[in-house]
Design a protein around this motif. Structure first.
Motif, PDB file in Angstrom:
ATOM      1  N   SER A  11      44.915  28.029  58.677  1.00  0.00           N
ATOM      2  CA  SER A  11      46.138  28.215  57.894  1.00  0.00           C
ATOM      3  C   SER A  11      46.955  26.944  57.778  1.00  0.00           C
ATOM      4  CB  SER A  11      46.995  29.335  58.493  1.00  0.00           C
ATOM      5  OG  SER A  11      47.325  29.062  59.846  1.00  0.00           O
ATOM      6  N   GLN A  12      46.810  26.006  58.725  1.00  0.00           N
ATOM      7  CA  GLN A  12      47.538  24.739  58.685  1.00  0.00           C
ATOM      8  C   GLN A  12      46.532  23.596  58.699  1.00  0.00           C
ATOM      9  OE1 GLN A  12      50.612  24.428  61.642  1.00  0.00           O
ATOM     10  NE2 GLN A  12      51.202  26.571  61.449  1.00  0.00           N
ATOM     11  N   LYS A  13      46.622  22.736  57.703  1.00  0.00           N
ATOM     12  CA  LYS A  13      45.644  21.659  57.565  1.00  0.00           C
ATOM     13  C   LYS A  13      45.635  20.748  58.793  1.00  0.00           C
ATOM     14  CE  LYS A  13      43.947  18.160  54.341  1.00  0.00           C
ATOM     15  NZ  LYS A  13      43.605  17.150  55.327  1.00  0.00           N
ATOM     16  N   GLN A  55      42.350  24.095  48.867  1.00  0.00           N
ATOM     17  CA  GLN A  55      43.745  23.658  49.021  1.00  0.00           C
ATOM     18  C   GLN A  55      43.836  22.339  49.768  1.00  0.00           C
ATOM     19  OE1 GLN A  55      42.529  26.626  49.550  1.00  0.00           O
ATOM     20  NE2 GLN A  55      43.870  28.253  48.833  1.00  0.00           N
ATOM     21  N   TYR A  56      42.857  22.047  50.613  1.00  0.00           N
ATOM     22  CA  TYR A  56      42.882  20.828  51.415  1.00  0.00           C
ATOM     23  C   TYR A  56      41.901  19.770  50.915  1.00  0.00           C
ATOM     24  CZ  TYR A  56      44.925  24.202  54.755  1.00  0.00           C
ATOM     25  OH  TYR A  56      45.682  25.173  55.364  1.00  0.00           O
ATOM     26  N   LYS A  81      47.847  36.910  56.445  1.00  0.00           N
ATOM     27  CA  LYS A  81      48.058  35.495  56.699  1.00  0.00           C
ATOM     28  C   LYS A  81      47.449  34.660  55.588  1.00  0.00           C
ATOM     29  CE  LYS A  81      48.202  32.348  60.618  1.00  0.00           C
ATOM     30  NZ  LYS A  81      47.910  32.202  62.062  1.00  0.00           N
ATOM     31  N   GLN A  82      48.179  33.645  55.131  1.00  0.00           N
ATOM     32  CA  GLN A  82      47.732  32.827  54.012  1.00  0.00           C
ATOM     33  C   GLN A  82      47.616  31.366  54.422  1.00  0.00           C
ATOM     34  OE1 GLN A  82      46.817  34.216  51.093  1.00  0.00           O
ATOM     35  NE2 GLN A  82      47.309  36.197  52.039  1.00  0.00           N
ATOM     36  N   GLN A  90      48.403  27.490  54.396  1.00  0.00           N
ATOM     37  CA  GLN A  90      49.606  26.697  54.202  1.00  0.00           C
ATOM     38  C   GLN A  90      49.441  25.827  52.962  1.00  0.00           C
ATOM     39  OE1 GLN A  90      50.137  23.011  56.517  1.00  0.00           O
ATOM     40  NE2 GLN A  90      51.999  23.922  57.329  1.00  0.00           N
ATOM     41  N   SER A  91      50.457  25.839  52.089  1.00  0.00           N
ATOM     42  CA  SER A  91      50.394  24.975  50.905  1.00  0.00           C
ATOM     43  C   SER A  91      50.380  23.528  51.348  1.00  0.00           C
ATOM     44  CB  SER A  91      51.585  25.233  49.986  1.00  0.00           C
ATOM     45  OG  SER A  91      52.808  24.968  50.654  1.00  0.00           O
ATOM     46  N   PHE A  92      49.529  22.735  50.695  1.00  0.00           N
ATOM     47  CA  PHE A  92      49.376  21.332  51.097  1.00  0.00           C
ATOM     48  C   PHE A  92      49.279  20.475  49.851  1.00  0.00           C
ATOM     49  CE2 PHE A  92      46.661  17.660  52.028  1.00  0.00           C
ATOM     50  CZ  PHE A  92      47.378  17.073  53.056  1.00  0.00           C
ATOM     51  N   ALA A 103      43.088  32.989  55.345  1.00  0.00           N
ATOM     52  CA  ALA A 103      43.448  31.815  56.133  1.00  0.00           C
ATOM     53  C   ALA A 103      42.465  31.557  57.262  1.00  0.00           C
ATOM     54  CB  ALA A 103      44.853  31.989  56.703  1.00  0.00           C
TER      55      ALA A 103
END
Length: 434
Positions: free
Chosen positions: A325-327, A249-250, A340-341, A343-345, A299
């Motif tokens: 979970s957060q880039k 995702q990142y 927990k998933q 974060q969409s980025f 996550a």
């Protein structure tokens, strides 16, 4: 007195659920499939002879390894003891390939465990290849499993197992990595494999070298060719037996340990730029590790086992969790939350149009992302079943305790009432030294 008996009975019941605790080890494989991380083999002064999984569909904490939801599968017939081997998922099978401190033959160089039937098999493979390969990694793509290098006769060559017909093929190239052991292998775009770090014949006393990380080797699985990729940014020092976990995702690889420092490094797989990972707190292993397991789990990145890179050189069964979970806002935690998933980025227009490999997936991370949607219903069923099973067991225990109280008496205090109590499991997480 009766209250303490009740507490003891309930504690005994809960601690008995997860009675298996894996011993310290290094050079262990870890594969995520169907909400389970399967761990196999390793070295702790001798070959580890167990096979087990960690259930990631339920919450757990890493500061008490004994309380983590382990299940031992060592009694299933067909287990081959391995260390420094490769392990890749194809379909419902985990393929185990090569390994150290064993004499491989055509029948046990490759073994497979079917996670659906929970049975081992020994695939009969063919193909002209050197079968002794130690300290290796593999990548699974489409219908093939790719393994590069390895001590024991397989230096500087790539072998591919066609899973359909079980035939091994051998490939080589002038730009192949010159260091064929202790590297990391990451699948990008389902077309290329990126190799980072490694060494040459380190464990057998021969002269060895570490490559600089300002250039990385890329293998194209479409035409079986090698190329060299230049990197920029803050270049990490060379390393071996490290961990490299890809977060698709990142478009980022996080590289862990494998040298004398404990810095966590990030590689942008669109621009191939190195940087120090942005982590908001102090945590992880207090010393750098070698030959550990690292896996993207929802996550989180789970790191476990390994050998300390200090004067003790001890193997461990410690576990660490990095919340990703957060880039670029990562943090070390001790509690795993299965709901927990990530974060969409969305990358900006400049990076999204880059000609470098993008939207890629490594072996461990692709297992996690591809299984998440297919197994969501299994998660719910597992959690609900676990809750009701635990409640039923607890009701039985409380009923027995009440009968004990009625049979043998109760507190003589006129105002005695049973209290609700908070239970805390005791830790048995003490590394064994060798």
């Amino acid at each position: 007195m009766m209250k303490f008996i009740l507490i003891f009975i309930i504690n005994f019941y809960i601690s008995g659920i997860y009675a298996f605790v894996p011993l310290p080890r290094a050079e262990v494989s870890a594969n995520l499939i169907n909400n389970r991380i399967y761990f196999n083999g390793g070295w702790n002064g001798t070959l580890s002879s167990d096979f087990f999984y960690l259930d990631i569909s339920v919450p757990f904490t890493t500061n008490n390894v004994a309380s983590m939801p382990w299940t031992d599968l060592s009694s299933i017939p067909g287990l081959i003891h391995r260390s420094g081997h490769a392990a890749c998922i194809n379909g419902t099978n985990i393929f185990y390939i090569g390994g150290a401190f064993i004499k491989e033959t055509d029948s046990n160089f490759t073994s497979a465990f079917d996670v659906t039937t929970q049975k081992w098999s020994m695939p009969v493979t063919s193909g002209n290849l050197f079968i002794e390969r130690h300290y290796i990694h593999c990548v699974s793509s489409r219908n093939g499993i790719y393994v590069y290098g390895g001590d024991g006769g397989g230096e500087l060559s790539m072998i591919r197992l066609n899973v359909s017909n079980l035939i091994w093929s051998t490939f080589s190239g002038t730009l192949a990595p010159p260091t064929p052991v202790g590297y990391s292998a990451t699948l990008l775009n389902d077309t290329s494999i990126l190799y980072i770090g490694g060494g040459t014949n380190l464990r057998f006393g021969a002269q060895f070298s570490y490559p600089s990380l300002d250039k990385l080797s890329l293998y194209n699985i479409n035409d079986n060719t090698w190329s060299s990729v230049a990197t920029s940014g803050i270049i990490p020092s060379p390393r071996i037996d490290h961990g490299a976990v890809f977060i698709p995702q990142y478009n980022q690889i996080l590289m862990f340990y494998g040298s004398s420092d404990t810095t966590i490094w990030a590689l942008d797989t669109l621009k191939f730029v190195w940087s120090v990972a942005s982590i908001s707190n102090i945590g992880g292993s207090p010393t750098s590790l070698f030959s550990f397991a690292s896996t993207l789990v929802g996550a989180y990145i789970l790191i476990g086992f390994g050998r300390s890179n200090d004067s003790t050189d001890l193997v461990t069964n410690d576990f660490f969790l990095l919340d990703v979970s957060q880039k670029d806002n990562y943090k070390w935690v001790t509690t795993y939350d299965p709901t927990k998933q990530l974060q969409s980025f969305q990358p900006n227009s400049t990076t999204s149009t880059s000609s470098s490999p993008s939207n890629s997936s490594s072996n461990s991370s692709s297992n996690s992302s591809s299984n998440s949607s297919n197994n969501s219903s299994n998660n719910i069923v597992t959690i609900i079943g676990g809750i009701f099973g635990g409640l039923a067991g607890l009701i039985v225990i409380i009923t027995i305790a009440v009968l004990v109280v009625k049979r043998y008496g109760h507190s003589s205090h006129p105002d005695f009432h049973p209290d609700f109590v908070t239970l805390q499991e005791k830790s048995s997480n003490q590394p064994i030294t060798y």
